[in-house]
Design an enzyme around this catalytic site. Sequence first.
Site, PDB file in Angstrom:
ATOM      1  CD  GLU A   2     -21.037 -11.817  42.247  1.00  0.00           C
ATOM      2  OE1 GLU A   2     -21.143 -11.463  41.056  1.00  0.00           O
ATOM      3  OE2 GLU A   2     -20.019 -12.371  42.691  1.00  0.00           O
ATOM      4  CE1 TYR A  35     -21.688 -14.570  37.641  1.00  0.00           C
ATOM      5  CE2 TYR A  35     -22.665 -12.502  38.387  1.00  0.00           C
ATOM      6  CZ  TYR A  35     -21.618 -13.403  38.383  1.00  0.00           C
ATOM      7  OH  TYR A  35     -20.509 -13.159  39.138  1.00  0.00           O
ATOM      8  CG  ASP A  38     -18.759 -14.201  34.500  1.00  0.00           C
ATOM      9  OD1 ASP A  38     -18.299 -15.312  34.135  1.00  0.00           O
ATOM     10  OD2 ASP A  38     -18.039 -13.245  34.798  1.00  0.00           O
TER      11      ASP A  38
END
Length: 293
Positions: free
Chosen positions: A39, A122, A140
């Site tokens: 991520e 996020y 996102d």
Amino acid sequence: MVASSSSLNAAVVDWYALHARALPWRRDSTTAWHVLVSEVMLQQTPVERVTPVYEEWTSRWPTPSALAAEPSGEAVRAWGRLGYPRRALRLHAAATAIRDRHDGVVPEDVDELRALPGVGEYTAAAVAVFAYGHRHAVLDTNVRRVLARVFDGTALPAPGLTAAERAQALGVLPDDRSTAARWSIGVMELGALVCTARSPRCGVCPVREWCRWYDAGRPAYDGPLRRTQTYAGTDRQCRGRLLAVLREVEGPVGGEVLRAVWEDATQRERALDGLLDDRLVALVGDDLYALPD
DNA sequence: CATGCGTGGCT
DNA sequence: TAGCCAAGCAT
């Protein structure tokens, strides 16, 4: 709209089951640490460029403690050309915090996740949902674009994430945790593969029948202009050039090597000062520079 | 809330 | 071809 939510959810979940990419961080063996690494790498960097670096990182540092045991400069070096190298530094700091404060285990709680360096709204939600299966809205740029098109009928979301968007995302999130997780990853994948920014493939879109933007004839974006980022000749490019030198050599380098890669002395020194301030570069001797410990 | 922060591919 | 865009974050 509420009445049709469940069919919209099902359409996305079913589509994902058929069309999900087999990305490295979606293997059965993927740990929460791997998800966190992926991520952070994916923040503003395309999937295709992340993949090889992700493989190297997770193989070299299979746990947070493994990374924390190394100098932060090694994280920066292994970051390669992914861009925004402060992310590497923050991932190293996050690994250290996980080792020291969480017994080496990536936390599940979004607030604890958010407290980690480099982990914002996020990324915290993404780890909680994709690694642990919790129920959270994951917003996102892909998800925001899909929701803007389907529910608001606009080509793109506004520049900043609003409270209304969070409420909207929660409103369409399935009640069941497992379904919610599959919806969250599915709607994100849909935004990445079908409902793209440049050339959306509405012809194959599983949610076209619920899409206000499609119904309205796909009107162009007419909201506030996003500022376009120039790059050539900026401090950013200069920083990148300087750091690239340090990544590519084994040990410290003299200032003359750095001077050779950027003409403008004022800008070069400003950039180097910035890198030192950011702890991306360390001064290890008289006019001698290296990646940090 | 606006800004700075890398890099490279695509249209 | 010069923007535009890519799973944002910190300040």
